[in-house]
Design a protein around this motif. Structure first.
Motif, short mmCIF file in Angstrom:
data_model
loop_
_atom_site.label_atom_id
_atom_site.label_comp_id
_atom_site.label_asym_id
_atom_site.label_seq_id
_atom_site.Cartn_x
_atom_site.Cartn_y
_atom_site.Cartn_z
N TRP A 3 28.94 35.61 42.77
CA TRP A 3 29.06 35.30 44.19
C TRP A 3 30.44 35.68 44.73
CZ3 TRP A 3 26.98 34.79 48.69
CH2 TRP A 3 27.72 34.23 49.74
N GLN A 4 31.47 35.46 43.94
CA GLN A 4 32.80 35.85 44.41
C GLN A 4 32.84 37.33 44.78
OE1 GLN A 4 36.42 34.40 42.45
NE2 GLN A 4 35.16 33.00 41.24
N PHE A 5 32.19 38.16 43.96
CA PHE A 5 32.17 39.59 44.27
C PHE A 5 31.28 39.87 45.48
CE2 PHE A 5 30.13 43.79 43.82
CZ PHE A 5 31.27 44.58 44.01
N VAL A 6 30.09 39.27 45.51
CA VAL A 6 29.18 39.48 46.63
C VAL A 6 29.86 39.09 47.94
CG1 VAL A 6 27.04 38.65 47.71
CG2 VAL A 6 27.06 39.28 45.28
N ASN A 7 30.54 37.96 47.94
CA ASN A 7 31.21 37.48 49.14
C ASN A 7 32.41 38.36 49.49
OD1 ASN A 7 31.21 35.65 51.27
ND2 ASN A 7 32.65 34.26 50.27
N TRP A 8 33.04 38.94 48.48
CA TRP A 8 34.16 39.87 48.69
C TRP A 8 33.67 41.12 49.43
CZ3 TRP A 8 39.40 39.81 47.33
CH2 TRP A 8 40.07 41.04 47.32
N VAL A 9 32.52 41.62 49.02
CA VAL A 9 31.98 42.84 49.61
C VAL A 9 31.38 42.58 50.99
CG1 VAL A 9 30.19 44.63 49.38
CG2 VAL A 9 31.54 43.94 47.39
N THR A 10 30.58 41.53 51.13
CA THR A 10 29.83 41.31 52.36
C THR A 10 30.53 40.41 53.36
OG1 THR A 10 28.59 39.42 51.47
CG2 THR A 10 27.67 41.62 51.09
N GLY A 11 31.65 39.80 52.97
CA GLY A 11 32.43 39.02 53.90
C GLY A 11 33.08 39.92 54.94
N ALA A 12 33.79 39.31 55.88
CA ALA A 12 34.34 40.06 57.00
C ALA A 12 35.27 41.20 56.57
CB ALA A 12 35.07 39.12 57.95
N GLU A 13 36.21 40.91 55.65
CA GLU A 13 37.16 41.94 55.24
C GLU A 13 36.48 43.06 54.45
OE1 GLU A 13 40.27 42.33 56.26
OE2 GLU A 13 39.84 40.61 57.53
N GLY A 14 35.58 42.68 53.54
CA GLY A 14 34.87 43.69 52.77
C GLY A 14 33.99 44.54 53.65
N ALA A 16 37.20 48.32 42.98
CA ALA A 16 38.57 48.43 42.45
C ALA A 16 39.47 47.33 43.01
CB ALA A 16 39.14 49.81 42.79
N SER A 17 39.36 47.07 44.31
CA SER A 17 40.21 46.05 44.91
C SER A 17 39.84 44.66 44.41
CB SER A 17 40.11 46.09 46.44
OG SER A 17 38.79 45.79 46.88
N PHE A 18 38.54 44.40 44.19
CA PHE A 18 38.14 43.10 43.66
C PHE A 18 38.66 42.90 42.24
CE2 PHE A 18 35.33 40.35 41.23
CZ PHE A 18 35.24 39.24 42.04
N ASN A 19 38.48 43.90 41.41
CA ASN A 19 38.94 43.77 40.01
C ASN A 19 40.45 43.57 39.94
OD1 ASN A 19 36.40 43.99 38.86
ND2 ASN A 19 36.51 46.21 38.62
N GLU A 20 41.18 44.20 40.83
CA GLU A 20 42.64 44.02 40.84
C GLU A 20 43.02 42.62 41.28
OE1 GLU A 20 46.65 46.05 42.81
OE2 GLU A 20 44.66 46.88 43.25
N ALA A 21 42.27 42.09 42.26
CA ALA A 21 42.60 40.76 42.79
C ALA A 21 42.06 39.62 41.93
CB ALA A 21 42.05 40.63 44.21
N HIS A 22 41.15 39.92 41.00
CA HIS A 22 40.53 38.90 40.15
C HIS A 22 40.66 39.32 38.68
CE1 HIS A 22 38.66 38.46 44.11
NE2 HIS A 22 38.46 37.19 43.81
#
Length: 442
Positions: free
Chosen positions: A340-351, A65-71
């Protein structure tokens, strides 16, 4: 869960043949940094994952939900699939040429998908903005095949030595250190298990590796014992077990494991239900996930009073298996940059911080683990430090299921059936090498 080896092999062969043929869906691989899509065009990304518990489902719902809102120009459509059906559905979709853009895959299965050409290499993406230095090298190695990173890790798990503190104190046995880098040796564990073992009263000394069951699951518990003795299972390139499974150190570990059951008789082939919290098992090897289960189901069996936790034993070195469910991008995806943008959103530090704050799992990234106080304190620091400093990939090979079945059967034959160790090892090597030789040639 690992499928039966013959079924997995036949499906892998089908995938390999498919990957080796041209099709209308073939396209040039996108490169990191290329355009995602025209700004006015909204990209739809499909994401499949195995349906987890309530906390995992909630965490993913929040991240999507947060990714879809931000993208606003990218829409991720997530499909949770029941665990029992997941692996078959993913492999079938790949074989039919219609996989999702993003899929969750269990770490040890990565190489079979990568070898079949089903996954998009992520190395360039990681080097661009994946913050590789924030992830332990041993964790990245788990998701690397032929020098390419194929999956992005989110969480880790780990196992440790659980022991009944009151039993130790009653027998006057010194307690193991709680320092993650000061483990007991296996000889010390054996000595304690002998003193605590009392079959006449229904008390067993130790369950060293969660019994005998699913090959893929028990590999997580048994392979560290082999590594701790200085042994190996397969070659670093995952092509053969010759010269590794038959190493003297490997055989020493296998003999020690068998002797726990047959010579010293401190281990049993069967234990009563919930033997550890019910005081019928003095020592066991279990995972970080069991802490919550023990607290919920056995509230009168308290950490620090009734039981405690120590790092896994060592012989010549410390070692623990790593690798968990992680995210991969399909080689067929037409929107790999957006994926990749989504994968990095989830697995990055904040995600990862968002995900693990909900699930209470161990994060794969140093920075996230450092920010959570309880992960830096006993008992969770034992699991975290072991994973970060002494974690090792299970063999990275496209024949992981067949290899696991062969090794598991070998251990069962030696421990349960009393088969000659050298003969059992030689047969396992033969099975593993034949399985690798039967892979489709590219």
């Amino acid at each position: 869960m690992i499928s039966k080896s013959k079924v997995v092999l036949s499906v892998m062969l089908a995938i390999g043949l498919l990957a080796g043929c041209g099709s209308k869906g073939d396209h040039a691989q996108p490169q990191a940094g290329s355009s995602v899509a025209p700004k006015e065009e909204k990209v739809s990304i499909t994401f499949w994952r195995n349906s987890g518990n309530d906390a995992e489902n909630s965490a993913y719902d929040k991240l999507v939900a947060s990714f879809n809102e931000a993208h606003p120009n990218i829409k991720v459509e997530m499909s949770p699939i029941p665990f029992a059906d997941y692996d078959t559905k993913v492999r079938t979709a790949i074989a039919s040429g219609n996989p999702p853009d993003i899929m969750a895959i269990d770490g040890p299965n990565m190489a079979s998908y990568a070898q079949a050409g089903a996954l998009q290499p992520l190395t360039a993406y990681f080097k661009k903005d994946g913050n590789l230095e924030d992830i332990p090298e041993s964790t990245i190695a788990t998701y690397t095949y032929n020098n390419e990173i194929y999956m992005a890790p989110l969480t880790e798990s780990s196992i440790a030595l659980f022991y009944n503190k009151k039993m130790f104190e009653a027998k006057g046995i010194p307690l193991p250190s709680k320092n993650p880098e000061e483990p007991w040796t296996w000889d010390q564990v054996l000595d304690a298990a002998k003193k605590l073992n009392d079959p006449a009263k229904g008390v067993y000394g130790i369950d060293p590796a969660q019994g005998f069951g699913n090959a893929g699951g028990t590999a997580y518990f048994k392979y560290p014992i082999i590594w701790q003795f200085g042994g190996e299972i397969m070659s670093p390139d995952g092509t053969t077990s010759k010269g590794y499974l038959d190493k003297p150190e490997t055989k020493k570990a296998l003999q020690f494991f068998s002797d726990l059951y047959n010579e010293h008789k401190v281990s049993s082939l069967e234990y009563p239900p919930d033997a550890f919290p019910n005081g019928q098992l003095a020592i066991t090897v279990d995972g970080s996930w069991s802490l919550g289960n023990l607290a919920d189901k056995f509230p009168n069996f308290k950490l620090g009073e009734d039981y405690d936790i120590a790092p896994l034993p060592k012989e010549t070195q410390q070692a623990v298996a790593n690798g968990s469910w992680s995210l991969a991008i399909s080689s067929k995806s037409k929107n790999a940059d957006a994926a990749w943008q989504f994968v990095n959103w989830v697995t990055g530090a904040e995600g990862a911080k968002t995900y693990t704050s909900i699930t209470k799992d161990i994060p794969a990234r140093y920075s996230v683990a450092n920010e959570v106080p309880e992960l830096n304190e006993y008992p969770m620091n034992i699991f975290v430090v072991q994973n970060q400093k002494f974690g090792r990939p299970r063999p990275i090979t496209p024949i992981f299921p067949q290899m696991s079945e062969a090794v598991n059967k070998m251990i069962e034959e030696v421990t349960i059936g009393g088969r000659n160790l050298d003969t059992a090892v030689a047969e396992a090597i033969n099975k593993i090498d034949r399985a690798y030789d039967s892979l489709p040639k590219k």
